[in-house]
Design a protein around this motif. Structure first.
Motif, PDB file in Angstrom:
ATOM      1  N   GLN A  13       0.831  -1.199   0.000  1.00  8.58           N
ATOM      2  CA  GLN A  13       0.000   0.000   0.000  1.00  8.58           C
ATOM      3  C   GLN A  13       0.867   1.251   0.000  1.00  8.58           C
ATOM      4  O   GLN A  13       0.523   2.265  -0.602  1.00  8.58           O
ATOM      5  CB  GLN A  13      -0.919   0.012   1.207  1.00  8.58           C
ATOM      6  CG  GLN A  13      -1.856   1.203   1.162  1.00  8.58           C
ATOM      7  CD  GLN A  13      -2.902   1.153   2.236  1.00  8.58           C
ATOM      8  OE1 GLN A  13      -2.648   0.659   3.326  1.00  8.58           O
ATOM      9  NE2 GLN A  13      -4.065   1.655   1.961  1.00  8.58           N
ATOM     10  N   GLU A  68      -2.336  -2.118  -5.288  1.00 10.25           N
ATOM     11  CA  GLU A  68      -1.786  -2.943  -4.232  1.00 10.25           C
ATOM     12  C   GLU A  68      -2.197  -4.404  -4.386  1.00 10.25           C
ATOM     13  O   GLU A  68      -1.378  -5.319  -4.292  1.00 10.25           O
ATOM     14  CB  GLU A  68      -2.263  -2.340  -2.904  1.00 10.25           C
ATOM     15  CG  GLU A  68      -2.271  -3.240  -1.748  1.00 10.25           C
ATOM     16  CD  GLU A  68      -3.509  -2.976  -0.898  1.00 10.25           C
ATOM     17  OE1 GLU A  68      -3.906  -1.814  -0.770  1.00 10.25           O
ATOM     18  OE2 GLU A  68      -4.068  -3.959  -0.421  1.00 10.25           O
ATOM     19  N   LYS A  69      -3.484  -4.643  -4.674  1.00  6.36           N
ATOM     20  CA  LYS A  69      -3.954  -6.029  -4.768  1.00  6.36           C
ATOM     21  C   LYS A  69      -3.401  -6.709  -6.006  1.00  6.36           C
ATOM     22  O   LYS A  69      -3.089  -7.888  -5.991  1.00  6.36           O
ATOM     23  CB  LYS A  69      -5.477  -6.057  -4.814  1.00  6.36           C
ATOM     24  CG  LYS A  69      -6.076  -5.822  -3.459  1.00  6.36           C
ATOM     25  CD  LYS A  69      -7.364  -6.593  -3.306  1.00  6.36           C
ATOM     26  CE  LYS A  69      -7.901  -6.463  -1.914  1.00  6.36           C
ATOM     27  NZ  LYS A  69      -9.329  -6.212  -1.895  1.00  6.36           N
ATOM     28  N   ILE A 125     -11.281   2.904  -1.165  1.00  7.97           N
ATOM     29  CA  ILE A 125     -11.154   3.294  -2.564  1.00  7.97           C
ATOM     30  C   ILE A 125     -10.889   2.110  -3.473  1.00  7.97           C
ATOM     31  O   ILE A 125     -10.750   2.265  -4.683  1.00  7.97           O
ATOM     32  CB  ILE A 125     -10.062   4.382  -2.746  1.00  7.97           C
ATOM     33  CG1 ILE A 125      -8.844   4.051  -1.887  1.00  7.97           C
ATOM     34  CG2 ILE A 125     -10.602   5.741  -2.388  1.00  7.97           C
ATOM     35  CD1 ILE A 125      -7.758   5.091  -1.947  1.00  7.97           C
ATOM     36  N   THR A 126     -10.780   0.904  -2.912  1.00  9.23           N
ATOM     37  CA  THR A 126     -10.846  -0.300  -3.729  1.00  9.23           C
ATOM     38  C   THR A 126     -11.861  -1.203  -3.042  1.00  9.23           C
ATOM     39  O   THR A 126     -12.329  -0.881  -1.961  1.00  9.23           O
ATOM     40  CB  THR A 126      -9.487  -1.022  -3.838  1.00  9.23           C
ATOM     41  OG1 THR A 126      -9.076  -1.403  -2.534  1.00  9.23           O
ATOM     42  CG2 THR A 126      -8.444  -0.157  -4.483  1.00  9.23           C
ATOM     43  N   GLY A 127     -12.195  -2.319  -3.685  1.00 12.86           N
ATOM     44  CA  GLY A 127     -13.142  -3.239  -3.066  1.00 12.86           C
ATOM     45  C   GLY A 127     -14.570  -2.999  -3.508  1.00 12.86           C
ATOM     46  O   GLY A 127     -14.821  -2.224  -4.426  1.00 12.86           O
ATOM     47  N   PRO A 128     -15.511  -3.660  -2.837  1.00 12.47           N
ATOM     48  CA  PRO A 128     -16.882  -3.737  -3.350  1.00 12.47           C
ATOM     49  C   PRO A 128     -17.632  -2.410  -3.432  1.00 12.47           C
ATOM     50  O   PRO A 128     -18.546  -2.280  -4.227  1.00 12.47           O
ATOM     51  CB  PRO A 128     -17.572  -4.684  -2.365  1.00 12.47           C
ATOM     52  CG  PRO A 128     -16.735  -4.644  -1.130  1.00 12.47           C
ATOM     53  CD  PRO A 128     -15.336  -4.450  -1.607  1.00 12.47           C
ATOM     54  N   ALA A 137     -16.110   0.732  -3.724  1.00  8.74           N
ATOM     55  CA  ALA A 137     -15.148   1.784  -4.022  1.00  8.74           C
ATOM     56  C   ALA A 137     -15.790   2.957  -4.762  1.00  8.74           C
ATOM     57  O   ALA A 137     -15.349   4.089  -4.638  1.00  8.74           O
ATOM     58  CB  ALA A 137     -13.997   1.217  -4.838  1.00  8.74           C
ATOM     59  N   PHE A 138     -16.875   2.667  -5.523  1.00  9.08           N
ATOM     60  CA  PHE A 138     -17.518   3.759  -6.271  1.00  9.08           C
ATOM     61  C   PHE A 138     -17.960   4.870  -5.320  1.00  9.08           C
ATOM     62  O   PHE A 138     -17.826   6.043  -5.623  1.00  9.08           O
ATOM     63  CB  PHE A 138     -18.706   3.228  -7.075  1.00  9.08           C
ATOM     64  CG  PHE A 138     -19.836   2.704  -6.232  1.00  9.08           C
ATOM     65  CD1 PHE A 138     -20.863   3.538  -5.844  1.00  9.08           C
ATOM     66  CD2 PHE A 138     -19.855   1.377  -5.808  1.00  9.08           C
ATOM     67  CE1 PHE A 138     -21.903   3.065  -5.057  1.00  9.08           C
ATOM     68  CE2 PHE A 138     -20.885   0.901  -5.024  1.00  9.08           C
ATOM     69  CZ  PHE A 138     -21.909   1.738  -4.638  1.00  9.08           C
ATOM     70  N   LYS A 173     -14.676   6.524  -3.168  1.00 13.95           N
ATOM     71  CA  LYS A 173     -13.903   7.586  -3.820  1.00 13.95           C
ATOM     72  C   LYS A 173     -14.539   8.957  -3.612  1.00 13.95           C
ATOM     73  O   LYS A 173     -13.847   9.949  -3.444  1.00 13.95           O
ATOM     74  CB  LYS A 173     -13.786   7.292  -5.311  1.00 13.95           C
ATOM     75  CG  LYS A 173     -12.817   6.176  -5.597  1.00 13.95           C
ATOM     76  CD  LYS A 173     -12.731   5.932  -7.081  1.00 13.95           C
ATOM     77  CE  LYS A 173     -11.554   5.019  -7.383  1.00 13.95           C
ATOM     78  NZ  LYS A 173     -11.522   4.655  -8.792  1.00 13.95           N
ATOM     79  N   ASP A 222      -6.078   2.846   2.704  1.00 15.13           N
ATOM     80  CA  ASP A 222      -7.209   2.112   2.118  1.00 15.13           C
ATOM     81  C   ASP A 222      -7.495   0.845   2.924  1.00 15.13           C
ATOM     82  O   ASP A 222      -6.577   0.124   3.314  1.00 15.13           O
ATOM     83  CB  ASP A 222      -6.857   1.739   0.674  1.00 15.13           C
ATOM     84  CG  ASP A 222      -8.024   1.081  -0.044  1.00 15.13           C
ATOM     85  OD1 ASP A 222      -9.172   1.293   0.382  1.00 15.13           O
ATOM     86  OD2 ASP A 222      -7.775   0.366  -1.025  1.00 15.13           O
ATOM     87  N   SER A 223      -8.769   0.588   3.189  1.00 14.21           N
ATOM     88  CA  SER A 223      -9.128  -0.656   3.882  1.00 14.21           C
ATOM     89  C   SER A 223      -9.816  -1.638   2.954  1.00 14.21           C
ATOM     90  O   SER A 223     -10.054  -2.785   3.335  1.00 14.21           O
ATOM     91  CB  SER A 223     -10.056  -0.357   5.049  1.00 14.21           C
ATOM     92  OG  SER A 223     -11.361  -0.078   4.569  1.00 14.21           O
ATOM     93  N   ALA A 224     -10.180  -1.197   1.748  1.00 13.90           N
ATOM     94  CA  ALA A 224     -10.922  -2.043   0.804  1.00 13.90           C
ATOM     95  C   ALA A 224     -12.172  -2.620   1.460  1.00 13.90           C
ATOM     96  O   ALA A 224     -12.597  -3.726   1.146  1.00 13.90           O
ATOM     97  CB  ALA A 224     -10.040  -3.141   0.230  1.00 13.90           C
ATOM     98  N   GLY A 260     -13.737   1.602 -13.444  1.00 13.40           N
ATOM     99  CA  GLY A 260     -13.762   2.691 -12.481  1.00 13.40           C
ATOM    100  C   GLY A 260     -14.453   2.279 -11.184  1.00 13.40           C
ATOM    101  O   GLY A 260     -15.123   3.094 -10.558  1.00 13.40           O
ATOM    102  N   GLN A 261     -14.304   1.017 -10.770  1.00 11.83           N
ATOM    103  CA  GLN A 261     -14.920   0.447  -9.560  1.00 11.83           C
ATOM    104  C   GLN A 261     -16.437   0.574  -9.594  1.00 11.83           C
ATOM    105  O   GLN A 261     -17.095   0.555  -8.573  1.00 11.83           O
ATOM    106  CB  GLN A 261     -14.394   1.105  -8.270  1.00 11.83           C
ATOM    107  CG  GLN A 261     -12.893   1.197  -8.148  1.00 11.83           C
ATOM    108  CD  GLN A 261     -12.229  -0.161  -8.002  1.00 11.83           C
ATOM    109  OE1 GLN A 261     -12.881  -1.170  -7.785  1.00 11.83           O
ATOM    110  NE2 GLN A 261     -10.927  -0.193  -8.143  1.00 11.83           N
ATOM    111  N   ASP A 262     -16.974   0.736 -10.781  1.00 14.98           N
ATOM    112  CA  ASP A 262     -18.408   0.953 -10.900  1.00 14.98           C
ATOM    113  C   ASP A 262     -19.010  -0.236 -11.642  1.00 14.98           C
ATOM    114  O   ASP A 262     -18.299  -1.055 -12.203  1.00 14.98           O
ATOM    115  CB  ASP A 262     -18.645   2.247 -11.695  1.00 14.98           C
ATOM    116  CG  ASP A 262     -19.906   2.939 -11.234  1.00 14.98           C
ATOM    117  OD1 ASP A 262     -20.751   2.289 -10.601  1.00 14.98           O
ATOM    118  OD2 ASP A 262     -20.046   4.137 -11.528  1.00 14.98           O
ATOM    119  N   TYR A 316     -16.638  -6.435 -12.033  1.00 14.74           N
ATOM    120  CA  TYR A 316     -15.953  -7.649 -11.603  1.00 14.74           C
ATOM    121  C   TYR A 316     -16.918  -8.611 -10.908  1.00 14.74           C
ATOM    122  O   TYR A 316     -16.712  -9.815 -10.881  1.00 14.74           O
ATOM    123  CB  TYR A 316     -14.778  -7.312 -10.686  1.00 14.74           C
ATOM    124  CG  TYR A 316     -15.186  -6.774  -9.345  1.00 14.74           C
ATOM    125  CD1 TYR A 316     -15.346  -7.650  -8.272  1.00 14.74           C
ATOM    126  CD2 TYR A 316     -15.426  -5.425  -9.125  1.00 14.74           C
ATOM    127  CE1 TYR A 316     -15.734  -7.173  -7.032  1.00 14.74           C
ATOM    128  CE2 TYR A 316     -15.817  -4.955  -7.901  1.00 14.74           C
ATOM    129  CZ  TYR A 316     -15.960  -5.826  -6.865  1.00 14.74           C
ATOM    130  OH  TYR A 316     -16.366  -5.360  -5.636  1.00 14.74           O
TER     131      TYR A 316
END
Lengths: 284, 386, 295
Positions: free
Chosen positions: A241, A248-249, B43-46, B48-49, B52, B83-85, C117-119, C219
Motif C-alpha cells: 500500500q 496494491e492487490k 477506494i478499492t473493493g466492493p 469503491a464507487f 472515492k 485504504d481498507s478495501a 472505475g470500480q463501478d 468484476y
C-alpha cells in the motif's frame, strides 16, 4: 520504536491469527488433502466462543479450549463424510461447505447474530496470542517427528506405497482433519477477539483462498512454512500500500504468481535445505 | 431564512479567518501548525464507487479550510489516507497505525456498519476522536469519541412513502427488501407501518440479497402481485437492477426508491428507466441553494471535474466538523481536548444541507427533500405528476 | 399459472448462464486437471471488452458478442500460458495450479475493477435486442430467448466436439494421461491451447449475455457466475458437457423457484445443500462415468 510497535501491533496480531488458519490448512495438506474446511471450523469456533464469552461471561482462557474442541468435533464429522471422496472431489466438497457456512451464519441468528453481527467486547494481549502460537508450534514440531508425522508424509507422497507399508491411510487422514479442526476453531475465536466484532462475512471464502495461498507460498512441506506464509501474506498488502497504493492487490497477485513459478516448493523447503546442507558437507 | 442564516455564517467565517478573533466559546486561538486527520478510505473493493466520493469530499474540505486559515492564522488541516478495501481487519490495522502516529489528531472512517462496529471499541480505548462518514446503522455514535456524519435514512423514507401515497393514492403496494441488510429491514418496517396506517394494503414483500445480480425473477414475482406502487429498500446495486428489470418487463405503476439512487452514476446507467422515481435526498448539487452548498459544488467541480454527490458531501462534512472542533478547542489541542470540544458542538456550522444539528453525536438535517431524476439527468423536486 | 411459466423461463435463462460457465470450467478441469479460480474473471473481461466494442467502435450486437467471446478465449489462453504452463512443464500437481489461478484471479479481478472505475456499467439500451416478447399471455425478453438458444448451441457444439471428433478424442486422451497421449501421437500442447481457448470463450459468452441481461458489467459479474457455475459442475459432473449444462439450467430454475415459493434467504442454502448432497451421494455427477484410480 514505541510508535512503530504501536502502529504495527495489530498487523502482527492478524499475522499470528492467520498463522493458526495456515497451520490448520497445513495440517490436512500434510496428509495429502486439499481442504478449505478450515473456514467452517473457524466459524464454529469463533461464533460459539464469542457467544460463550458474551452471554456466559466466560474468560477467554476457558473459551479457547471450547472453541478448539468444537472445531475438532466438527472436523471429525467432516472427515467421516469427506474421506470417502477422492482428492479433486474433496476439494470441491470443502468449497461447498464454505459456501453453506455463510448461508448458515446468515440464518442461524441465535448463534451468529445474523446480519446484525455480533459484538465481542473482549480483547487479548498480544503476548498471550504469541504464547498460544508458540505452544501450537511445539505441538506441530513434535508431531512432525512422530510416527504420525512420518506416516502422514508417506500418505502424501504416495498413498499406494503407504498402503503397502501397512499405514492406515483413512486413520491418518482423520487425525489430520481433527488437528486441522482444533487449530482452525482456535484461530476462529482468536480472530473474533482481534476484530471484536463478527459478521457472516468474517468467515468466508477470502480466508480459505488466502490461507491456501499462504501455506503454499511459505512452503507446504514444513509446518514453519505455514507461519512464514501467513506473516508474508498479512504484511504484504500493508507494505504494498505504501509503494503502489492503487494497484496494491494487483501487485499482491503478481507476487504470488512469481513466487509460485520460481519457488514452487515455497519459501521454506526442507528438501532444498537438506540439499544445501549435503552440498556443503564434505562428501568425500 | 436558510439563506440568511448561511450568509451570516459566511460573514462570521470570513471575519474569523482574517483575524485572531476570539469567539465567546473560545479560550485562545489555535496554535499554528498542520493538523492531520487519518482517513480510513474504501477506494478499492466492493463499494469503491462510493468510497472515492467520500475521500474526494474530504480532500476538498481540507483544501478549503487550509487555504484561508479558517481554524486560525498559520493553521492547516491535512488528510492522511489508508485504504481498507472495506475489510474490517484492514480497517483495524489502518486505525492502529493512525493511533500510533502522534501527529494524527482525529480519524474518520467506515461506510459499512460491521467495519464501523469493529473500529469503534479501538478508538474509544485508545482515546482518539472518530467521525464515521458513511455507515448508517443507528446507535453507532458514542460521544466524546465517536460521531456520525450520516443522516439516519429511516424518517426520510417514511416521509417519502407517505408523500407518494398522498399524491398517487395506491390501493396496494409491494416492497423490495435487501433481506441480508438489517438497516433496510428496519427502514422498510417503518415505511410499511406508516402506509398501512393510511390504509394502503401490502400486496407482498419480495426479498433479494445484496450480492445478487439477476433481478428478472424478483421483478416477475413483484409484478405477479399486481401492485399499484413498488417501494424499493435495498442497497444501490440491487435497486438499480430491480428498476431496470421492472421497466424492461413493462411495469408502469409508481416506483419509489431511496437515497442510494442519488449519485450521477445511477442516472448514467439507467437512463430513462429511473426518470420520475421519487427518493429522499440530503444533498444534491442540482438543488444547492445555500452559499456553502454552492461554493462546495463549484469547488468540487473545479478540483475533480464532476459534480459532488451525497457521499462527497458526507466526507466533506466530516473534515469540516473536525476543523470546527479544533478551532473551538484553540491553543494546543490534544486528542482528548478535541474530543471534549467536539462533544460540546450542537451543530456542524459549515454545512451544505442548510442546517445540520447534532444530537448524541448523530447529525440530522431539517426536513425531507424528495427528488427525482429528470429526462436530461438533473435532480428535480418530485411533484407526483407523471 | 402464467406466473409459474414466466418464472420457469426466467430460471432457464439464468441457468443457461450458469451452464455456459460450467461447461468451460468443467472442460478445463477434466482435460487439464486444473481447478481454475480465475475462470469467472474471463466472463467479466469479456463483458468489458464487448461493452468497449459497442461504445468505442459502435459495433452491432452480434459482432460485440463475438468480440466478447474472442476476448474470453484469448484471456483463457493467456492465463494458461502465463500461470499454468510453467508449472505444467515442471509436472507440478494440481495444488500449484490452483494457487497460480488464485493469483490470476486476484490480478484480473482487481484490474477489472480499475477498468470499470470500480463501478458497475451497463450496455446502452439501443445496443442489443431489448424488447419483450408475448406468447399467449406469457412475457419474456428477447435476451432471455437468445441466452437459452446460445446455451443450447454451445452445449451441442461442445458435446459433438468432445465426444464425436478426432480432436475430442485427443482431448480426452490428454485428460486421462498426458504422456500416454503423446506416445500415441497426440500433440498435448495443441490440445491444451484449444481447451483453454474454448473454455475461456464459453465463459466469455456467459459474461457478455449475462452482462447485458442483468445490466451489470463489473468484476462482480464473474464472481456471481463462479459460485453457481461451480455448483453446476459438481452436480452435473465435469467429464460430461451435457451433465454440466443440464445441472446449470436446473440450478437456475431451482434458484428462481425457491426464491418465489420458499424464501430468498434460504435460496442459496438450498442450492449449496443440494451441491453437498450430490458430492456425498453421487460424487461423479449426473452422468459421471467410472474413474481410473491406480490401485
Amino acid at each position: 520504536m514505541a510508535d512503530f510497535w504501536a502502529a504495527y501491533q495489530s498487523t502482527l496480531g492478524f499475522a499470528m491469527v492467520n498463522a493458526f488458519f495456515a497451520l490448520s490448512t497445513y495440517a490436512v495438506l500434510s496428509a495429502g488433502m486439499l481442504s478449505f474446511a478450515t473456514v467452517t471450523f473457524a466459524a464454529l469456533g469463533g461464533f460459539l466462543g464469542a457467544q460463550l464469552a458474551v452471554h456466559l461471561a466466560l474468560p477467554p482462557v476457558l473459551v479457547m479450549p471450547v472453541s478448539a474442541l468444537s472445531g475438532a468435533l466438527l472436523a471429525y464429522v467432516v472427515a467421516l463424510l469427506f474421506l470417502r471422496l477422492d482428492s479433486h472431489w474433496m476439494a470441491l466438497a470443502s468449497l461447498a461447505l464454505v459456501l453453506i457456512t455463510r448461508v448458515v451464519a446468515l440464518n442461524a441468528t441465535a448463534l451468529t447474530g445474523g446480519v446484525n453481527g455480533l459484538s465481542v467486547p473482549l480483547s487479548l494481549p498480544l503476548w498471550v496470542l504469541a504464547a498460544i502460537l508458540a505452544v501450537i508450534c511445539v505441538v506441530f514440531w513434535r508431531l512432525s517427528a512422530s510416527w504420525y508425522g512420518i506416516a502422514a508424509r508417506a500418505v502424501r507422497e504416495d498413498a499406494a506405497v503407504a498402503a503397502t507399508l501397512g499405514i492406515p491411510q483413512r486413520r491418518i487422514q482423520t487425525i489430520a482433519f481433527i488437528i486441522s479442526g482444533a487449530v482452525g476453531g482456535l484461530g476462529g475465536i482468536l480472530l473474533a477477539l482481534m476484530l471484536q466484532f463478527l459478521s457472516p462475512e468474517t468467515y468466508f471464502i477470502d480466508i480459505a483462498f488466502t490461507m491456501i495461498a499462504a501455506v503454499v507460498l511459505g512452503g507446504s512441506y514444513h509446518w514453519a512454512g505455514a507461519i512464514v506464509g501467513a506473516v508474508v501474506f498479512t504484511a504484504l498488502p500493508v507494505l504494498l500500500q505504501a509503494v503502489v497504493p492503487d494497484f496494491e492487490k494487483v501487485a499482491n497477485g503478481i507476487c504470488l504468481l512469481l513466487i509460485m513459478i520460481f519457488l514452487p516448493r515455497g519459501l521454506i523447503d526442507p528438501r532444498a535445505l537438506r540439499l544445501r546442507r549435503a552440498r556443503k558437507a564434505p562428501s568425500r | 431564512m436558510r439563506i440568511a442564516k448561511g450568509a451570516a455564517l459566511v460573514a462570521a467565517m470570513l471575519l474569523a479567518g482574517g483575524s485572531v478573533l476570539a469567539g465567546p466559546a473560545r479560550a485562545a486561538a489555535l496554535a499554528p501548525g498542520d493538523y492531520k486527520v487519518g482517513f480510513v478510505a474504501e477506494i478499492t473493493g466492493p463499494i469503491a464507487f462510493a468510497g472515492k466520493s467520500f475521500l474526494a469530499g474530504a480532500q476538498l474540505a481540507a483544501d478549503e479550510i487550509s487555504a484561508n486559515g479558517w481554524m486560525g492564522k498559520g493553521t492547516h488541516i491535512s488528510v492522511l489516507v489508508k485504504d481498507s478495501a472495506s475489510d474490517a481487519a484492514r480497517a483495524i490495522q489502518d486505525i492502529h497505525q493512525f493511533i500510533a502516529d502522534r501527529s494524527v489528531i482525529a480519524t474518520t472512517c467506515c461506510i459499512l456498519s460491521p467495519v464501523a462496529n469493529s473500529v469503534k471499541p479501538i478508538v474509544a480505548s485508545a482515546g482518539i476522536p472518530l467521525v464515521i462518514h458513511g455507515a448508517t446503522l443507528p446507535g453507532l455514535p458514542a460521544p466524546p469519541w465517536v460521531y456520525s456524519m450520516t443522516v439516519l435514512p429511516g424518517p426520510k423514507d417514511v416521509a417519502t412513502a407517505v408523500k407518494m401515497a398522498e399524491t398517487t393514492k395506491p390501493k396496494s403496494v409491494t416492497y423490495f427488501l435487501a433481506a441480508d441488510n438489517d438497516a433496510f429491514k428496519a427502514r422498510l418496517g417503518a415505511a410499511r407501518a406508516a402506509l398501512e396506517k393510511m390504509g394502503v394494503k401490502t400486496a407482498g414483500v419480495v426479498s433479494v440479497l445484496t450480492a445478487d445480480t439477476d433481478f428478472t425473477a424478483p421483478a416477475t414475482q413483484a409484478m405477479g402481485e399486481h401492485p399499484d406502487a413498488i417501494l424499493i429498500y435495498t442497497t444501490q446495486a440491487p435497486a438499480v437492477g430491480i428498476i431496470a428489470a421492472l421497466r424492461q418487463r413493462g411495469y408502469t405503476g409508481t416506483i419509489v426508491g431511496n437515497d442510494v439512487l442519488s449519485p450521477a452514476s445511477v442516472f448514467k446507467k439507467l437512463g430513462p428507466a429511473v426518470v420520475g422515481i421519487p427518493f429522499p435526498i440530503g444533498f444534491s448539487s442540482d438543488l444547492a441553494t445555500t452559499p456553502e452548498a454552492k461554493a462546495f459544488v463549484a469547488g468540487y467541480k473545479a478540483k475533480f471535474g464532476n459534480d459532488p454527490d451525497i457521499y462527497s458531501a458526507q466526507g466533506y462534512e466530516a473534515i469540516w466538523f473536525i476543523a470546527q472542533g479544533l478551532r473551538a478547542a484553540g491553543g494546543k489541542p490534544t486528542r482528548a481536548t478535541l474530543a471534549k470540544t467536539l462533544a460540546a458542538q450542537h451543530e456542524v456550522t459549515h454545512n451544505v444541507y442548510g442546517g445540520e444539528p447534532i444530537t448524541g453525536g448523530q447529525i440530522d438535517t431539517a426536513g425531507t427533500t424528495i427528488v427525482a431524476w429528470s429526462a436530461d439527468g438533473k435532480l428535480v423536486p418530485w411533484t407526483g405528476a407523471k | 399459472m402464467s406466473l409459474f411459466v414466466e418464472q420457469l423461463i426466467n430460471g432457464c435463462a439464468l441457468g443457461s448462464l450458469y451452464a455456459l460457465f460450467a461447461i468451460g470450467f468443467g472442460l478445463v478441469f477434466a482435460t487439464l486437471g486444473i481447478l481454475n479460480a480465475a475462470h469467472g474473471t474471463y466472463a467479466s473481461w469479456a463483458a468489458i471488452a464487448a461493452l468497449a466494442a459497442v461504445q468505442r467502435l459502435g459495433l452491432p450486437f452480434p459482432l460485440a458478442v463475438l468480440v466478447g467471446v474472442a476476448a474470453g478465449g484469448a484471456l483463457g489462453v493467456a492465463v494458461d500460458q502465463i500461470a499454468f504452463q510453467p508449472l505444467r512443464r515442471r509436472g507440478a500437481g494440481m495444488l500449484g495450479a490452483l494457487i497460480t489461478s488464485i493469483a490470476a484471479w486476484i490480478v484480473l479481478d482487481n484490474l477489472a475493477g480499475v477498468a470499470t472505475g470500480q463501478d458497475s456499467l451497463s450496455f446502452p439500451t439501443d445496443s442489443y435486442p431489448g424488447g419483450m416478447l408475448h406468447v399467449g399471455g406469457i412475457a419474456f425478453s428477447t435476451m432471455q430467448l437468445i441466452t437459452i438458444i446460445a446455451m443450447l448451441a454451445a452445449t451441442l457444439g461442445m458435446h459433438l466436439l468432445v465426444r464425436h471428433s478426432r480432436f475430442g478424442a485427443a482431448m480426452r486422451a490428454v485428460g486421462w494421461k498426458e504422456q500416454a497421449a503423446a506416445i500415441v501421437g497426440v500433440d498435448p500442447r495443441r490440445v491444451v491451447l484449444a481447451t483453454a481457448f474454448l473454455a475461456g470463450a464459453a465463459s466469455g459468452l456467459a459474461g457478455v449475455l449475462g452482462g447485458i441481461s442483468t445490466a451489470n458489467v463489473s468484476y462482480s459479474l464473474g464472481e456471481g457466475l463462479m459460485l453457481k457455475g461451480f455448483a453446476a459442475v459438481v452436480v452435473g459432473g465435469y467429464d460430461d458437457v451435457r451433465g454440466a449444462a443440464l445441472a446449470g439450467v436446473a440450478l437456475g430454475i431451482l434458484e428462481v423457484m425457491s426464491a418465489q415459493y420458499v424464501s430468498t434467504s434460504l435460496r442459496d442454502g438450498i442450492t449449496y445443500a443440494l451441491l453437498l448432497g450430490f458430492l456425498l451421494l453421487r460424487p461423479r455427477g449426473l452422468f459421471g462415468g467410472t474413474s481410473f484410480v491406480r490401485a
